[in-house]
Motif scaffolding. Structure first.
Motif, PDB file in Angstrom:
ATOM      1  N   SER A  89       0.832  -1.209   0.000  1.00 19.64           N
ATOM      2  CA  SER A  89       0.000   0.000   0.000  1.00 19.64           C
ATOM      3  C   SER A  89       0.864   1.256   0.000  1.00 19.64           C
ATOM      4  CB  SER A  89      -0.932   0.007   1.209  1.00 19.64           C
ATOM      5  OG  SER A  89      -1.977  -0.924   1.042  1.00 19.64           O
ATOM      6  N   TYR A  90       1.892   1.269   0.833  1.00 18.49           N
ATOM      7  CA  TYR A  90       2.801   2.427   0.819  1.00 18.49           C
ATOM      8  C   TYR A  90       3.386   2.637  -0.568  1.00 18.49           C
ATOM      9  CZ  TYR A  90       6.987   5.191   1.150  1.00 18.49           C
ATOM     10  OH  TYR A  90       7.959   6.129   0.893  1.00 18.49           O
ATOM     11  N   ASN A  91       3.828   1.552  -1.203  1.00 16.60           N
ATOM     12  CA  ASN A  91       4.435   1.672  -2.525  1.00 16.60           C
ATOM     13  C   ASN A  91       3.452   2.251  -3.540  1.00 16.60           C
ATOM     14  OD1 ASN A  91       6.881   0.677  -1.630  1.00 16.60           O
ATOM     15  ND2 ASN A  91       6.498  -1.415  -2.315  1.00 16.60           N
ATOM     16  N   ILE A  92       2.189   1.826  -3.473  1.00 13.84           N
ATOM     17  CA  ILE A  92       1.175   2.364  -4.387  1.00 13.84           C
ATOM     18  C   ILE A  92       0.995   3.862  -4.169  1.00 13.84           C
ATOM     19  CG2 ILE A  92      -1.306   2.387  -4.864  1.00 13.84           C
ATOM     20  CD1 ILE A  92      -0.012   0.087  -6.255  1.00 13.84           C
ATOM     21  N   TRP A  93       0.869   4.283  -2.916  1.00 14.07           N
ATOM     22  CA  TRP A  93       0.626   5.698  -2.644  1.00 14.07           C
ATOM     23  C   TRP A  93       1.860   6.554  -2.947  1.00 14.07           C
ATOM     24  CZ3 TRP A  93      -3.537   3.057  -1.090  1.00 14.07           C
ATOM     25  CH2 TRP A  93      -4.762   3.741  -1.010  1.00 14.07           C
ATOM     26  N   GLU A  94       3.017   6.104  -2.517  1.00 19.10           N
ATOM     27  CA  GLU A  94       4.205   6.928  -2.729  1.00 19.10           C
ATOM     28  C   GLU A  94       4.595   6.972  -4.205  1.00 19.10           C
ATOM     29  OE1 GLU A  94       7.410   9.463  -2.036  1.00 19.10           O
ATOM     30  OE2 GLU A  94       5.587   9.034  -0.894  1.00 19.10           O
ATOM     31  N   ALA A  95       4.563   5.832  -4.871  1.00 19.48           N
ATOM     32  CA  ALA A  95       4.864   5.817  -6.305  1.00 19.48           C
ATOM     33  C   ALA A  95       3.811   6.611  -7.070  1.00 19.48           C
ATOM     34  CB  ALA A  95       4.945   4.386  -6.823  1.00 19.48           C
ATOM     35  N   GLY A  96       2.554   6.487  -6.645  1.00 18.36           N
ATOM     36  CA  GLY A  96       1.495   7.260  -7.282  1.00 18.36           C
ATOM     37  C   GLY A  96       1.717   8.748  -7.131  1.00 18.36           C
ATOM     38  N   TYR A  97       2.083   9.172  -5.949  1.00 18.86           N
ATOM     39  CA  TYR A  97       2.349  10.592  -5.722  1.00 18.86           C
ATOM     40  C   TYR A  97       3.523  11.068  -6.565  1.00 18.86           C
ATOM     41  CZ  TYR A  97       3.996  14.820  -3.442  1.00 18.86           C
ATOM     42  OH  TYR A  97       4.439  16.091  -3.205  1.00 18.86           O
ATOM     43  N   LYS A 138      -5.949  -2.946   6.410  1.00 18.30           N
ATOM     44  CA  LYS A 138      -6.953  -2.046   5.837  1.00 18.30           C
ATOM     45  C   LYS A 138      -6.993  -0.723   6.600  1.00 18.30           C
ATOM     46  CE  LYS A 138      -8.164  -5.215   2.895  1.00 18.30           C
ATOM     47  NZ  LYS A 138      -7.715  -5.133   1.485  1.00 18.30           N
ATOM     48  N   CYS A 139      -6.898  -0.789   7.924  1.00 17.04           N
ATOM     49  CA  CYS A 139      -6.844   0.434   8.730  1.00 17.04           C
ATOM     50  C   CYS A 139      -5.616   1.260   8.353  1.00 17.04           C
ATOM     51  CB  CYS A 139      -6.784   0.088  10.214  1.00 17.04           C
ATOM     52  SG  CYS A 139      -8.216  -0.793  10.858  1.00 17.04           S
ATOM     53  N   PHE A 140      -4.478   0.601   8.247  1.00 18.18           N
ATOM     54  CA  PHE A 140      -3.234   1.290   7.883  1.00 18.18           C
ATOM     55  C   PHE A 140      -3.397   2.013   6.549  1.00 18.18           C
ATOM     56  CE2 PHE A 140       0.602   0.967   5.209  1.00 18.18           C
ATOM     57  CZ  PHE A 140       1.467   1.783   5.918  1.00 18.18           C
ATOM     58  N   THR A 141      -3.989   1.329   5.576  1.00 14.12           N
ATOM     59  CA  THR A 141      -4.093   1.927   4.246  1.00 14.12           C
ATOM     60  C   THR A 141      -5.125   3.053   4.219  1.00 14.12           C
ATOM     61  OG1 THR A 141      -3.434  -0.207   3.296  1.00 14.12           O
ATOM     62  CG2 THR A 141      -4.397   1.421   1.801  1.00 14.12           C
ATOM     63  N   GLU A 142      -6.216   2.907   4.956  1.00 17.36           N
ATOM     64  CA  GLU A 142      -7.164   4.017   5.042  1.00 17.36           C
ATOM     65  C   GLU A 142      -6.496   5.249   5.667  1.00 17.36           C
ATOM     66  OE1 GLU A 142     -10.850   3.044   6.899  1.00 17.36           O
ATOM     67  OE2 GLU A 142     -11.322   1.409   5.516  1.00 17.36           O
ATOM     68  N   ASP A 143      -5.724   5.044   6.719  1.00 20.47           N
ATOM     69  CA  ASP A 143      -5.027   6.165   7.349  1.00 20.47           C
ATOM     70  C   ASP A 143      -3.958   6.731   6.419  1.00 20.47           C
ATOM     71  OD1 ASP A 143      -6.578   6.004   9.599  1.00 20.47           O
ATOM     72  OD2 ASP A 143      -5.101   4.920  10.794  1.00 20.47           O
ATOM     73  N   LEU A 144      -3.296   5.864   5.675  1.00 25.32           N
ATOM     74  CA  LEU A 144      -2.323   6.303   4.680  1.00 25.32           C
ATOM     75  C   LEU A 144      -2.994   7.209   3.649  1.00 25.32           C
ATOM     76  CD1 LEU A 144       0.718   5.640   3.714  1.00 25.32           C
ATOM     77  CD2 LEU A 144      -0.394   4.036   2.145  1.00 25.32           C
ATOM     78  N   GLY A 145      -4.163   6.777   3.176  1.00 23.52           N
ATOM     79  CA  GLY A 145      -4.888   7.568   2.192  1.00 23.52           C
ATOM     80  C   GLY A 145      -5.321   8.915   2.733  1.00 23.52           C
ATOM     81  N   PHE A 197     -10.710  12.619   0.285  1.00 19.36           N
ATOM     82  CA  PHE A 197     -10.579  11.318   0.958  1.00 19.36           C
ATOM     83  C   PHE A 197     -11.976  10.844   1.320  1.00 19.36           C
ATOM     84  CE2 PHE A 197     -10.743   9.039   4.979  1.00 19.36           C
ATOM     85  CZ  PHE A 197      -9.923   7.950   4.713  1.00 19.36           C
ATOM     86  N   ALA A 198     -12.319   9.617   0.927  1.00 24.90           N
ATOM     87  CA  ALA A 198     -13.671   9.120   1.176  1.00 24.90           C
ATOM     88  C   ALA A 198     -13.636   7.645   1.543  1.00 24.90           C
ATOM     89  CB  ALA A 198     -14.560   9.326  -0.055  1.00 24.90           C
ATOM     90  N   VAL A 199     -14.576   7.268   2.398  1.00 24.09           N
ATOM     91  CA  VAL A 199     -14.800   5.864   2.771  1.00 24.09           C
ATOM     92  C   VAL A 199     -16.248   5.525   2.459  1.00 24.09           C
ATOM     93  CG1 VAL A 199     -14.907   4.206   4.677  1.00 24.09           C
ATOM     94  CG2 VAL A 199     -13.045   5.893   4.590  1.00 24.09           C
ATOM     95  N   ILE A 200     -16.470   4.358   1.871  1.00 23.15           N
ATOM     96  CA  ILE A 200     -17.821   3.895   1.582  1.00 23.15           C
ATOM     97  C   ILE A 200     -17.873   2.387   1.752  1.00 23.15           C
ATOM     98  CG2 ILE A 200     -17.311   3.731  -0.901  1.00 23.15           C
ATOM     99  CD1 ILE A 200     -20.267   4.521  -1.416  1.00 23.15           C
ATOM    100  N   TYR A 201     -18.994   1.890   2.260  1.00 17.14           N
ATOM    101  CA  TYR A 201     -19.149   0.441   2.423  1.00 17.14           C
ATOM    102  C   TYR A 201     -19.566  -0.186   1.100  1.00 17.14           C
ATOM    103  CZ  TYR A 201     -18.761   1.018   7.446  1.00 17.14           C
ATOM    104  OH  TYR A 201     -18.281   1.316   8.702  1.00 17.14           O
ATOM    105  N   GLY A 202     -18.912  -1.292   0.765  1.00 14.15           N
ATOM    106  CA  GLY A 202     -19.263  -2.058  -0.422  1.00 14.15           C
ATOM    107  C   GLY A 202     -20.305  -3.100  -0.062  1.00 14.15           C
ATOM    108  N   VAL A 203     -21.575  -2.745  -0.258  1.00 19.79           N
ATOM    109  CA  VAL A 203     -22.678  -3.635   0.107  1.00 19.79           C
ATOM    110  C   VAL A 203     -23.833  -3.342  -0.834  1.00 19.79           C
ATOM    111  CG1 VAL A 203     -23.636  -2.015   1.818  1.00 19.79           C
ATOM    112  CG2 VAL A 203     -24.045  -4.483   2.081  1.00 19.79           C
TER     113      VAL A 203
END
Length: 277
Positions: A89-97, A138-145, A197-203
């Protein structure tokens, strides 16, 4: 527009490849598998390891958005989760940035809040309460985002998926996300003009859904399917609930019951069939 899809060889990825390819000029699908079958028009495939920053940076170069579904999708010992689920997840966000990605759409999970009692309907603002190392990632990545939005203005939408598979038990009557609704959910996360930044439930639009998406209504996700069509058959054969079993009484289901590092999918009888290409 160029979109990168991680986890393209996975079950959910197999359902997302075609609609994502239709939404953009170039879809780059990636995973650690050697191949993913016949490619759709505009789609290319690149084998890459999420735990390698250099490989991920090369894949996301020039992308407008990343749809990040790649990860170990079961509970494992922390050491096994660390590379793909945390460092990945870090790699996705940092490389993306670093390469100018505008938005990341992330496959988060109910397991980020899986220890809440199921009788408590939770919204997208409740504090994290993970049920496993998997949920912790998942918590880590949400906080990362959230941090990359607050500090660097990089958008992300975090999809807390409940259970996207066939309806086979009483829990799924509330937690089911149909494949059609999954596609709509990801589509709205991609085509909404501005998300921050947004969170939504997939249901899906289940009568018994135990979560509240009111705060994420601006994304325009309006699910169409309802698991109630399966209720009579399932409840007729389902034994009475064990009120002392966290696996039945918590949002995380069996993930809330099993010990840290111990597989939960092994007892969940999930249909792992992928979409044919």
């Amino acid at each position: 527009m160029k979109i990168v899809l991680t986890g393209a060889a996975g079950r959910l990825g197999s359902y997302l490849r075609e609609p994502l390819a239709a939404m953009c000029d170039t879809l780059v699908s990636t995973d650690i598998a050697d191949e993913i079958g016949t490619l759709y028009p505009g789609e290319t495939y690149v084998k890459a390891d999420l735990a390698s920053y250099d490989q991920i940076a090369a894949v996301v170069e020039g992308a407008d958005m990343v749809v990040h579904f790649g990860a170990i999708v079961d509970e494992k010992p922390f050491e096994e989760m660390l590379g793909p689920n945390f460092v990945g997840s870090y790699n996705i966000w940092e490389a993306g940035y670093q390469t100018g990605v505008r938005r990341i759409v992330y496959a988060s999970s109910i397991h980020a809040v899986g220890m809440y009692p199921k009788a408590e309907c939770i919204d997208t603002e409740v504090p994290h309460r993970p049920d496993t190392f998997y949920g912790l990632a998942k918590c880590f990545t949400e906080d990362l985002g959230r941090m990359y939005w607050d500090k660097r203005g990089m958008e992300s939408v975090h999809l807390r998926i409940l259970s996207c598979t066939t309806v086979g038990n009483a829990r799924a009557l509330g937690s089911w996300l149909s494949y059609d609704d999954l596609i709509q959910l990801v589509t709205r996360a991609v085509d909404t003009p501005s998300t921050g930044f947004a969170v939504i439930y997939g249901v899906s639009d289940n009568d018994r859904r135990p979560v509240d998406n009111a705060r994420a209504s601006f994304l325009g996700y309006r699910p169409k399917d309802n698991a109630e069509q399966f209720a009579a058959e399932i409840l007729a054969k389902e034994p009475p609930a064990d009120l002392s079993d966290p696996g039945q009484m918590c949002h995380g289901g069996p993930f809330a019951k099993f010990d840290l590092g111990q597989s939960a999918l092994s007892v969940m009888n999930i249909d792992t069939t992928k979409k044919d290409t």
